[in-house]
Design an enzyme around this catalytic site. Structure first.
Site, PDB file in Angstrom:
ATOM      1  N   LEU A  19      53.501 -55.206  -5.440  1.00 45.50           N
ATOM      2  CA  LEU A  19      52.837 -54.876  -4.180  1.00 45.50           C
ATOM      3  C   LEU A  19      52.264 -56.110  -3.496  1.00 45.50           C
ATOM      4  CD1 LEU A  19      50.968 -51.604  -5.200  1.00 45.50           C
ATOM      5  CD2 LEU A  19      52.681 -51.792  -3.399  1.00 45.50           C
ATOM      6  N   ASN A  97      44.142 -57.005  -4.747  1.00 43.37           N
ATOM      7  CA  ASN A  97      45.295 -56.351  -5.371  1.00 43.37           C
ATOM      8  C   ASN A  97      45.475 -56.736  -6.835  1.00 43.37           C
ATOM      9  OD1 ASN A  97      48.077 -54.992  -5.151  1.00 43.37           O
ATOM     10  ND2 ASN A  97      48.618 -57.077  -5.782  1.00 43.37           N
ATOM     11  N   TYR A 162      40.513 -48.435 -17.225  1.00 42.96           N
ATOM     12  CA  TYR A 162      41.169 -48.639 -15.930  1.00 42.96           C
ATOM     13  C   TYR A 162      40.650 -47.634 -14.890  1.00 42.96           C
ATOM     14  CZ  TYR A 162      45.199 -49.122 -12.717  1.00 42.96           C
ATOM     15  OH  TYR A 162      46.018 -49.326 -11.636  1.00 42.96           O
ATOM     16  N   LYS A 166      38.690 -48.558 -11.372  1.00 41.64           N
ATOM     17  CA  LYS A 166      39.299 -48.207 -10.087  1.00 41.64           C
ATOM     18  C   LYS A 166      38.392 -47.313  -9.243  1.00 41.64           C
ATOM     19  CE  LYS A 166      43.155 -50.481 -10.108  1.00 41.64           C
ATOM     20  NZ  LYS A 166      43.294 -51.607  -9.165  1.00 41.64           N
ATOM     21  N   GLY A 195      56.565 -49.201  -7.575  1.00 39.18           N
ATOM     22  CA  GLY A 195      57.123 -49.911  -8.710  1.00 39.18           C
ATOM     23  C   GLY A 195      56.536 -51.307  -8.812  1.00 39.18           C
ATOM     24  N   PRO A 480      11.543 -36.147   1.599  1.00 45.49           N
ATOM     25  CA  PRO A 480      10.847 -37.129   0.745  1.00 45.49           C
ATOM     26  C   PRO A 480      10.725 -38.507   1.382  1.00 45.49           C
ATOM     27  CG  PRO A 480      12.505 -35.917  -0.508  1.00 45.49           C
ATOM     28  CD  PRO A 480      12.723 -35.579   0.928  1.00 45.49           C
ATOM     29  N   HIS A 482       9.149 -39.283   3.772  1.00 42.82           N
ATOM     30  CA  HIS A 482       7.790 -39.450   4.278  1.00 42.82           C
ATOM     31  C   HIS A 482       6.724 -39.428   3.170  1.00 42.82           C
ATOM     32  CE1 HIS A 482       9.582 -38.918   8.198  1.00 42.82           C
ATOM     33  NE2 HIS A 482      10.115 -37.789   7.808  1.00 42.82           N
ATOM     34  N   GLY A 500       8.338 -38.729  12.972  1.00 40.55           N
ATOM     35  CA  GLY A 500       8.393 -39.003  14.402  1.00 40.55           C
ATOM     36  C   GLY A 500       7.683 -37.933  15.207  1.00 40.55           C
ATOM     37  N   GLN A 673      -1.798   3.517  28.568  1.00 41.51           N
ATOM     38  CA  GLN A 673      -1.651   4.973  28.479  1.00 41.51           C
ATOM     39  C   GLN A 673      -2.965   5.678  28.792  1.00 41.51           C
ATOM     40  OE1 GLN A 673      -0.065   5.738  24.583  1.00 41.51           O
ATOM     41  NE2 GLN A 673       2.062   5.389  25.228  1.00 41.51           N
TER      42      GLN A 673
END
Length: 703
Positions: A19, A97, A162, A166, A195, A480, A482, A500, A673
């Site tokens: 690669l 790589n 591995y 990764k 490959g 939390p 604050h 705020g 009423q």
């Protein structure tokens, strides 16, 4: 138009074959100057040779490209980057790589097997990238590729060392994407299937031959080009196929209650629901991840009630739609409810700095404000009760693209029963969600306004206490950030910051004190833009400019002169020219004040009232047994209206009552009423419509 890398300098580690070689050739073919790094070791990390790197450089130069070889280990990251600078003067792209394999079942993995893999893959990528980082930041451009693996994403037998390395590279890449964003330094991760010397040890030969590296390289080149704004992505790629991965999370279940123990039996009983991915969410940041925890804290502490702040729902809604404005705008969020008593009102009043030392503050503790974020506009349509149940209905009004993030514009209507009591508009800034090509501004937004260019008419300096945030959070914002120093550190703060909206409350209180005689019924609306945080214990300095019934405000931290609230203003209702008592003494009608207030309310809420009432009311007010005034309230046509005089058409219902008895009814001292049956209130027309008068007259005793 083809993608060019002319003028760019690219470093590819492990570029002696497979690669890495394909990446180096592809970059050089499109004009890049390439540093081909390869230690020349075998697949297990043993040995050293310059042959592999030299061969690739020869291939590039033979085609007219520019390349130099480098034989340093990736553990010598500084040397590697310095040789790149010596050769080409800059560094634009790093493709991490290089890698080796030392596959063993977990039980047979030695310390050396573990350490070598971590040193080459994870530590090597860290050292090379760190050496290039400041150069990329200073030039405001950089592209970094981390190479993960399906083994890291999903796990694989015999590759514990591995897999760990990764997936560690993915975590490193995610954080670099966040830290580099504002410098135009982007970092993405690929999990390739191709490959190579490494895969040929675990794949059949015919499969290795068919999975060509050239089917991976085009993705790497695109991610590294200046046109590509992808950042923090994870891609599987191979055989000409590319797919993007993301995290998915179930809705989960809260398995504890306030003051009750959390037990494994409860977890067991809720397990199926905990693991149910129906309507799953897709969090994309630590903030979104923590939001669920914050919501649970609020729910549990409030006895199970849903948090009144719809911010998380808005972020989830836009995340679910991939920040697609066409799908998000107009989307209604689930209604939220908030039960409260006079205790919550008192806590809020104390939280924004009110004190029993000032007797006027006792009358001002009815102003209740929901906890919101970003720019906020709040308008009250009627005084809020000191206890009851409020229901908020939120709608996404707009979604804006600010480049580094998305702004969600949220409209929230809050009801007490069926009656609309307040309207909020606020914004949620979603970091990293911008770049989708949307508009930057919205005509739907309530604008912030600069103060007049003159000295302020009034200035108030008010000290917060060291415990101000701890006290304010009792109003329902349990974040939390604050209260917990470790959470504050995660947000980039040296210590917990003040809410705020606590500063917001201080500023509103200062306006009411100086321009409304601490009368909360004079409050109409407030607009604020939050600029910088306040630390508990600092002093707030509110500067105020009066322009009619609008008070422009700017709030600063006195100790630092830093502006914390900007573009802000408070709108007040006009003060009555005369009190009911003076009107009575002068021969006027007390009821005129009530009808004036009704007229104001129709002007502000006419369309809403027409939908709810749908009727025309006539009023005949008498004094000393004689007709003194007539009023018509039209909540049936158009957006509603009020006028003094008889109805031009036909009223659905007409009331006749004395000025004195009318005020007794409005003040709640006389039952309607009883007034009807005693003859004090006379009704003509559809008497059942009288029930809808509550929508108009309720809670206007403080006139």
């Amino acid at each position: 138009m083809s993608l060019s890398f002319e003028g760019r300098v690219v470093l590819v580690t492990g570029a002696g074959g497979g690669l890495g070689r394909e990446y180096a050739l592809a970059f050089a073919e499109r004009g890049a100057s390439v540093v081909v790094n390869d230690l020349g070791a075998d697949t297990k990390g043993g040995g050293k040779s310059s042959a592999a790197a030299d061969k690739v450089v020869e291939e590039i130069r033979a085609k007219g490209g520019k390349a130099v070889a480098n034989y340093d280990s990736v553990e010598d990251g500084e040397k590697l980057i310095q040789s790149t600078l010596d050769a080409f003067g800059r560094i634009d792209v790093v493709v991490n790589n290089a890698g080796i394999l030392r596959d063993r079942s977990f039980a047979r993995t030695s310390d050396l097997d573990w350490d070598l893999i971590q040193r080459v893959h994870l530590r090597g990528s860290f050292l090379v990238t760190r050496a290039a980082w400041n150069h990329m930041k200073n030039q405001k451009f950089g592209r970094i590729i981390m190479t993960a693996s399906a083994a890291g994403i999903y796990g694989n037998f015999g590759q514990a060392n591995y897999s760990a390395a990764k997936l560690g590279m993915l975590g490193l890449a995610n954080t670099l994407a966040i830290e580099g964003r504002k410098y135009n330094v982007h970092c993405n991760t690929i999990a390739p299937v191709a490959g190579s010397r490494l895969t040929e040890t675990v794949m059949p030969p015919d499969l290795v031959a068919s999975l060509k590296p050239e089917y991976v390289a085009p993705l790497v080149l695109w991610l590294c080009h200046e046109q590509c704004q992808e950042n923090g992505g994870l891609f599987e790629v191979g055989a000409g196929w590319i797919g993007k991965l993301r995290w998915e999370r179930s809705q989960g279940r809260t398995v504890r209650q306030k003051n009750q123990p959390m037990t494994p039996e409860v977890v067991r009983d809720q397990w199926d629901k905990i693991c149910d991915f129906t309507d799953a969410t897709k969090p994309t940041s630590v903030q979104e991840s923590l939001q669920s925890i914050m919501t649970v804290l609020s729910q549990v502490e409030s006895g199970g009630e849903v948090d009144v702040n719809p911010t998380a729902a808005a972020a989830s809604a836009t995340s679910a739609s991939g920040i697609n404005p066409a799908e998000a705008v107009g989307q209604k969020l689930p209604p939220t409810t908030f039960n409260f008593t006079h205790t919550q009102c008192i806590l809020y009043a104390l939280g924004v700095g009110m004190s029993t030392r000032d007797p006027d503050h006792l009358s001002c503790s009815n102003v209740l404000c929901q906890v919101l974020h970003g720019e906020q506009y709040l308008e009250l349509y009627r005084p809020l009760p000191t206890s009851g149940k409020l229901t908020s209905e939120a709608t996404i009004a707009d979604v804006l693209d600010k480049g580094s993030g998305a702004v969600i514009l949220l409209d929230v209507n809050t009801y007490s029963g069926d009656e609309l009591v307040s309207y909020n508009q606020f914004t949620v800034f979603v970091v990293g969600a911008g770049g989708f090509g949307g508009k930057r501004t919205s005509e739907k937004a309530k604008p912030s306004l600069p103060p007049p260019k003159r000295a302020p008419d009034a200035v108030v300096i008010d000290s917060t206490t060291r415990d101000q945030a701890a006290l304010y959070r009792l109003s329902g914002d349990w974040n939390p950030l604050h209260i917990d120093p470790s959470f504050a550190a995660m947000g980039g703060f040296k210590a917990p910051i003040l809410h705020g909206l606590c500063s917001f409350g201080f500023a509103a209180r200062h306006v009411l004190k100086h321009f409304a005689d601490n009368d909360p019924s004079r409050f109409k609306a407030i607009k604020v833009r939050f600029v910088k945080p306040v630390m508990p214990g600092q002093s707030l300095q509110t500067e105020m400019w009066k322009e009619g019934n609008r008070i422009h405000i700017q709030c600063k931290v006195k100790e630092t002169d830093a502006v914390v609230l900007a573009g802000a203003y408070v709108d007040l209702h006009g003060a009555s020219e005369a009190s009911p008592e003076s009107l009575t003494q002068g021969g006027g009608l007390q009821s005129e004040l009530v009808f004036a207030e009704i007229g104001r309310r129709i002007k502000d809420l006419g369309s809403e009232l027409v939908k709810k009432v749908n009727a025309v009311f006539g009023w005949e007010i008498t004094k000393d047994g004689k007709s003194a005034a007539q009023w018509t309230i039209d909540l049936k046509n158009g957006s509603g209206s009020l006028h003094k005089g008889p109805c031009s058409g036909k009223a659905d219902v007409t009331f006749t009552v004395s000025d004195e008895d009318f005020m007794e009814v409005v003040m709640g001292k006389l039952n309607p009423q009883k007034a009807f049956f005693s003859g004090k209130l006379k009704v003509r027309g559809n008497i059942m419509l009288s029930q809808k008068l509550e929508v108009i007259l309720k809670d206007y005793a403080k006139l």
